[in-house]
Every structure is written in structure tokens, then in C-alpha cells.
Design an enzyme around this catalytic site. Structure first.
Site, PDB file in Angstrom:
ATOM      1  CG  MET A  70       3.420 -27.083   7.192  1.00 31.73           C
ATOM      2  SD  MET A  70       2.109 -27.458   6.012  1.00 31.73           S
ATOM      3  CE  MET A  70       2.947 -27.117   4.485  1.00 31.73           C
ATOM      4  CG  MET A 104       4.164 -17.828   2.123  1.00 35.80           C
ATOM      5  SD  MET A 104       5.058 -19.360   1.773  1.00 35.80           S
ATOM      6  CE  MET A 104       3.718 -20.473   1.346  1.00 35.80           C
ATOM      7  CG  HIS A 137      11.351 -25.047   0.139  1.00 36.19           C
ATOM      8  ND1 HIS A 137      11.834 -23.815   0.544  1.00 36.19           N
ATOM      9  CD2 HIS A 137      10.060 -25.094   0.542  1.00 36.19           C
ATOM     10  CE1 HIS A 137      10.863 -23.149   1.155  1.00 36.19           C
ATOM     11  NE2 HIS A 137       9.771 -23.906   1.176  1.00 36.19           N
ATOM     12  CG  ASP A 151       7.008 -22.015  -0.754  1.00 37.21           C
ATOM     13  OD1 ASP A 151       6.591 -22.877  -1.539  1.00 37.21           O
ATOM     14  OD2 ASP A 151       7.173 -22.220   0.467  1.00 37.21           O
ATOM     15  CB  SER A 166       8.467 -27.963  -2.184  1.00 37.18           C
ATOM     16  OG  SER A 166       7.816 -28.101  -0.949  1.00 37.18           O
ATOM     17  CG  ASP A 168       7.099 -26.265   2.960  1.00 44.05           C
ATOM     18  OD1 ASP A 168       7.548 -25.129   3.133  1.00 44.05           O
ATOM     19  OD2 ASP A 168       6.759 -26.705   1.849  1.00 44.05           O
ATOM     20  CG  HIS A 192       8.800 -22.179   4.666  1.00 43.64           C
ATOM     21  ND1 HIS A 192       7.927 -22.110   3.609  1.00 43.64           N
ATOM     22  CD2 HIS A 192       8.382 -21.217   5.541  1.00 43.64           C
ATOM     23  CE1 HIS A 192       7.019 -21.171   3.828  1.00 43.64           C
ATOM     24  NE2 HIS A 192       7.277 -20.620   4.994  1.00 43.64           N
ATOM     25  CG  MET A 243       4.988 -22.787   6.808  1.00 43.54           C
ATOM     26  SD  MET A 243       3.841 -23.247   5.501  1.00 43.54           S
ATOM     27  CE  MET A 243       4.989 -23.760   4.265  1.00 43.54           C
TER      28      MET A 243
END
Length: 220
Positions: A38, A138, A34, A176, A9, A36, A67, A69
């Protein structure tokens, strides 16, 4: 039996040395990046945005697993496709019309993922599982790296695996949050296919070895 995948990540990487860390993942035995995204609304944190993803995509030589979010992910599906995402995962909790969102992701040539927060029930995916390429469970509350693993995750993995088998789907199960060499084997035995590891990889003294060991444990 297909091999289990390791997805470091990038949220846990050293942002001052991002290219170095991207190169490390490229040269390691890791399978995916990976990433993220956000927005500070859906989760109480803000990570990087489009320009950073664009920079990562330019150097990454492996699958880019994004991913989201964020609230209202539909607005950005095309953008993330253009930035080089191979897999785009949206949160079940952020989608009013999940089926439509999944179709929109696939229409842009990406694989479609759905993430579930720790409190969200597996049974809610009953009607869409055949349209989902990947479910990201999650195993911590989303928003911050370095949190400890939620033990109930094992039960959710088993339950999700049963649903996938029952429906004859080919959905991958991704975990994750809080993944280490201590729980990797049990997660795979419960049915996990992809392990996301952030702090555990990037804060280790030898990142290559950490990734190699994690992959070996997951595939042993």
C-alpha cells in the site's frame, strides 16, 4: 474439482517476528503468501515496501501472491517480478489501460491478477476476463486489516463466476477481507477458489490449526 486455496495475509503478521511467521506459513497447510503493498495514496494506509518483500521472498517456500494497492502500478511491474512475485494483482481502479498492464505483468513471467473494490462492478471485466489469471474481490474496503465482511460479496462472487463460465476463462476467484470459518464455506459454494485470511489466522491462538480448519472447511 481442484482444491480451494488458503492464502494467509502477511499484513496481519507480527512484524517484529516476521521470519517466525513466514516459517509458520511455510510449515502450515496454507497454499500461498498474500502480500499487500500500500502506498498511502490509493488507500489510506502504508504497508511494507520492497526491502520487506525481498526478505519475505527469501524465506517463503510457497507461491507469493502480491496485491498492489497503489497508484500507477505499471511503474513497478518489473521490480516486483525481480523481487520474486509469482502473482501480481493490480487494482482495476488504478489502471488506465488495464489490458496493457496485464500484458506487461505476463511479459515478466508472472500471473496477472485484477482486484476490485467493493463498489466496482463485475461487468467492467467483461472485455478482459480471458486475460486475467485471478480476480481478487475486496470483501472489505481496502486499506486496513481486521474489518468486517461486506455481505454483498456473495452476489459478486456468483456474478463473477457466471462471467468466467460464460467466457470460457480459467480465472481464479480470490476473496480478500474478513474471511473466517463462518463464511468460508458459503464463499466457496458461491464460486471462490482462494481465500485470503489475515487477522483471523495470525491473531488466533493456534495458527496451524486455524489454517488447517479453514482449508478443511473450504474443501469440504
Amino acid at each position: 474439482m481442484s482444491s480451494k486455496l488458503i492464502a494467509p495475509s502477511v499484513l496481519a503478521a507480527d512484524f517484529a517476528n516476521l521470519q517466525r511467521d513466514i516459517d509458520m506459513v511455510n510449515k502450515s497447510e496454507a497454499d500461498w503468501f498474500h502480500i499487500d503493498i500500500m502506498d498511502g495514496v490509493f488507500v489510506p494506509n502504508i504497508s511494507f515496501g520492497m526491502p520487506v518483500l525481498q526478505a519475505i521472498a527469501k524465506h517463503a517456500k510457497k507461491t507469493i501472491d502480491v496485491h498492489l494497492m497503489i497508484v500507477d502500478p505499471d511503474r513497478y511491474i518489473k521490480t516486483f517480478a525481480n523481487l520474486g512475485s509469482n502473482i501480481l494483482t493490480v487494482h482495476y481502479e488504478a489502471c488506465t489501460h488495464l489490458h496493457r498492464t496485464l500484458q506487461a505483468i505476463k511479459d515478466e513471467g508472472m500471473k496477472a491478477g485484477v482486484a476490485l473494490n467493493p463498489h466496482t462492478n463485475i461487468s467492467l471485466l467483461e472485455d478482459t476476463i480471458n486475460d486475467i489469471d485471478l480476480v481478487c474481490l475486496m470483501s472489505v474496503n481496502p486499506g486496513f486489516g481486521g474489518q468486517s465482511f461486506i455481505e454483498n460479496t456473495y452476489n459478486k462472487v456468483k456474478e463473477l463466476k457466471e462471467l468466467i463460465v460464460k467466457k470460457g476463462a480459467s480465472t481464479l476467484i480470490e476473496i480478500d477481507g474478513g474471511v473466517t470459518n463462518k463464511n468460508a464455506k458459503a464463499l466457496v459454494e458461491a464460486g471462490a477458489d482462494v481465500l485470503v485470511a489475515g487477522s483471523y489466522v495470525f491473531k488466533s491462538t493456534n495458527q496451524f490449526e486455524t489454517i488447517k480448519d479453514l482449508r478443511a472447511i473450504a474443501n469440504s
